[in-house]
Every structure is written in structure tokens, then in C-alpha cells.
Write an enzyme that holds these catalytic residues in place. Structure first.
Site, PDB file in Angstrom:
ATOM      1  CE  LYS A  33      -3.802  -2.296   2.367  1.00  9.27           C
ATOM      2  NZ  LYS A  33      -4.435  -2.574   3.664  1.00  9.27           N
TER       3      LYS A  33
ATOM      4  CD  GLN B  22      -3.230  -4.058   6.786  1.00  5.42           C
ATOM      5  OE1 GLN B  22      -3.167  -3.088   6.046  1.00  5.42           O
ATOM      6  NE2 GLN B  22      -3.731  -5.223   6.394  1.00  5.42           N
TER       7      GLN B  22
ATOM      8  CG  ASP C 124      -9.445  -0.214   4.670  1.00  7.82           C
ATOM      9  OD1 ASP C 124      -9.130  -0.372   3.475  1.00  7.82           O
ATOM     10  OD2 ASP C 124      -8.752  -0.617   5.621  1.00  7.82           O
TER      11      ASP C 124
END
Ligand code: NAD
Length: 287
Positions: free
Chosen positions: A58, A101, A124
Site C-alpha cells: 500500500k 490495518q 477502507d
């Protein structure tokens, strides 16, 4: 991209790398027009080996389009410390997006942490606000894997509307948001899971099968119809090699399939960039 056997074209390979590269070109042009620096914060906790690889990818992707990425890693922390940190980041005008994460270690209340993120900074798309928008088919930030799969289907001009789509896996991260996102695109969606009886009944009737389980060789050729399109989300690490959830025998029978690696994975990472831009536009009231 095609899968050749001898000189005969067999199955179309739906390359996530090709699609990502094309979409990234457009996205880069948009980002280059923005004068301000776009910065996101990635928060990670603990020592999950797979997470380390995902974060590295990422960060690399962000840097490739001039999105700055601040990585805050904690060996150990608490729910309250993470909530305090995210509350500060929510107020920080220099931070466009926040990504926690997953998975977080068991001592952390994942839901509380995720739902502290301002929905306009939720790259997200996992906060309650963004999930509610997806539920009611309003514009919001869509979770990266679901969005990546839809972009990949659309890029390959695979029709979604009216198609029978069977999703295997009902996780909050992949299966559930994908179910909603595809319903919003007028597909007829069946969602299967570990308690589904007779999986084959649901895969046989599907025009498109999306498998997000994490079990190698779960789907075999007897379970699919000849013209089906297969999206393999699974990531399994066996003896240092990565494979998906689809048995190799399926490759010869289906119409098109995403390879693993090189299919859904690159699309998921691309959507981090795409969602960051959406967050930026939301905050600037441009959307
Ligand atoms: P998860 O463990 O949260 O969910 C797995 C789902 O599979 C569950 O809903 C469960 O009910 C279902 N399931 C388990 N056994 C089953 C069976 N025998 N038959 C039918 N359903 C069964 O996992 P997740 O986070 O949704 O991820 C699924 C897989 O996708 C993993 O391999 C993960 O690494 C991978 N993944 C890949 C990407 C990507 O970008 N390629 C992104 C996210 C997740």
C-alpha cells in the site's frame, strides 16, 4: 490476456495488474492537478506477517502517485490509545485518510477503533456510516476489495445487471460489502458461507462466482458451469507460494478467471488510492 493451451486460446485471464495500470493512469492525472500534498496515515499493531506485506504494498502504491503515507506501527497498544490517536488524526487538516490495518490483536476492540474514524477519512470504507451508505445505495466510500472487483468486471466489460452472482464468504471485509455493492448494481446475488448446504447447487447456477474464503482448491470444475466467470479473492500461502481458492481444473472449463497472484490483489491496493482521492474530494466538498 489469455490462457493458452498449445496454440488454442482457452480461458480469458482477468488481469488485475493490467486493469490497475490503466485506472492508475487516470487517477494519477487527477492527483497531479491537486496542488496540496495528500497524506494518509496507516496504523498497524502487532506482528501479523501478511499485514506487513500488505502495508508495504500500500505504501509503495501511494508513493507511486505522490500520496504521502505516514505509517504508525505499535508492537502493543490499547483500544483507548488507538481511539485517542484516531481522534487527533480526524482533526488534523493535513491528513486526508486513515487506514487501520486489520486484523488487530485480540485485546483491541476492532469495531470501536474503526468506528472512531471520521467517515470522510475512512479509506477502507468500513465505518458504520459508510456501510450504512452502501446498505441504502447512497454514495459513500466502498470497501477496497469489493470496489476493486466491480472495477475489474467493468473494465473487462462483464455485465453485472441481471446476472446470477454467487459469492462464497460473508465476512465484513469482503463478502458482505460485495453482496450489497453488487445488489446496488442490480445483480441477483446469492451469498454462501461455511454453513451453506450444497455449495455446488449455488455455484452451478451462477454466471459469476466470487470466492473469498481462504481455502485452497475449494472450487472444483464439477461445481461450475461452462460459461461462468470466476473471481478468486482467496490468498493462501503454501510453501512460500501464493494461490487462491480455485482448483486448477477450473481454469480449463470457465470462460474467464482472475489469476492469483495478479488478479484481485492489485485491484484492492489500487482502491486504497482511489478511495483516498474520494476522501479528499469529500473533505473539499467537491462531491
Ligand atoms: P474470513 O475468514 O473473514 O471469511 C471467510 C468466509 O468464508 C466466512 O464468511 C466463512 O463463512 C466462509 N467459509 C469458510 N469455509 C467455507 C466453506 N467450506 N464453504 C463456504 N464458505 C466457507 O476471510 P476474509 O477476510 O473474507 O478473506 C477471505 C480470503 O480472501 C482470505 O484468503 C483472504 O486472505 C483473502 N483476501 C484477499 C484480498 C485480496 O485483495 N485479494 C482481500 C481480502 C481478503
Amino acid at each position: 490476456m489469455y490462457n493458452y493451451i498449445g496454440d488454442k486460446i482457452m480461458t480469458k485471464l482477468l488481469s488485475g495488474i493490467e486493469c490497475r495500470n490503466k485506472l492508475k493512469e487516470k487517477l494519477t492525472k487527477k492527483i497531479n492537478k491537486i496542488k496540496e500534498k495528500i497524506t494518509i496515515t496507516v496504523i498497524s499493531v502487532g506482528n501479523d506477517e501478511a499485514s506487513k506485506i500488505y502495508i508495504k504494498n500500500k505504501i509503495k502504491e501511494c508513493q507511486s502517485v505522490n500520496i504521502e503515507c505516514q505509517h504508525l506501527h505499535f508492537e502493543k497498544t490499547t483500544t483507548n490509545e488507538l481511539i485517542n490517536l484516531i481522534t487527533k488524526l480526524n482533526k488534523d487538516k493535513n491528513i486526508t485518510g486513515i487506514l487501520v490495518q486489520l486484523p488487530l490483536p485480540k485485546n483491541i476492540e476492532e469495531n470501536k477503533v474503526i468506528n472512531t474514524i471520521d467517515y470522510k477519512k475512512d479509506i477502507d470504507g468500513l465505518t458504520k456510516s459508510n456501510i450504512a451508505k452502501l446498505y441504502s445505495n447512497q454514495k459513500g466510500i466502498i470497501p477496497c476489495t469489493a470496489k476493486g472487483i466491480i472495477d475489474l468486471l467493468e473494465y473487462n466489460k462483464i455485465e453485472i445487471e441481471g446476472k446470477n452472482i454467487t459469492i462464497i464468504g460473508r465476512s465484513n471485509l469482503v463478502g458482505k460489502p460485495l453482496t450489497l455493492a453488487l445488489l446496488n448494481k442490480n445483480a441477483t446475488v446469492t451469498t454462501c458461507h461455511s454453513k451453506t448446504k450444497d455449495l455446488k447447487k449455488h455455484t452451478k447456477k451462477a454466471d459469476i462466482i466470487i470466492v473469498a474464503v481462504g481455502k485452497p482448491n475449494l472450487i472444483k470444475k464439477e461445481m461450475i458451469s461452462k460459461n461462468s466467470i470466476i473471481i478468486d479473492v482467496g490468498i493462501n500461502r503454501i510453501n512460500g507460494k501464493i494461490s487462491g481458492d480455485i482448483d486448477k481444473s477450473v481454469y480449463k472449463k470457465c470462460k474467464a478467471i482472475t489469476p492469483v497472484p495478479g488478479g484481485v490483489g492489485p485491484m484492492t491496493v489500487y482502491e486504497v488510492l482511489s478511495n483516498t482521492l474520494e476522501c479528499y474530494e469529500l473533505q473539499k466538498n467537491k462531491k
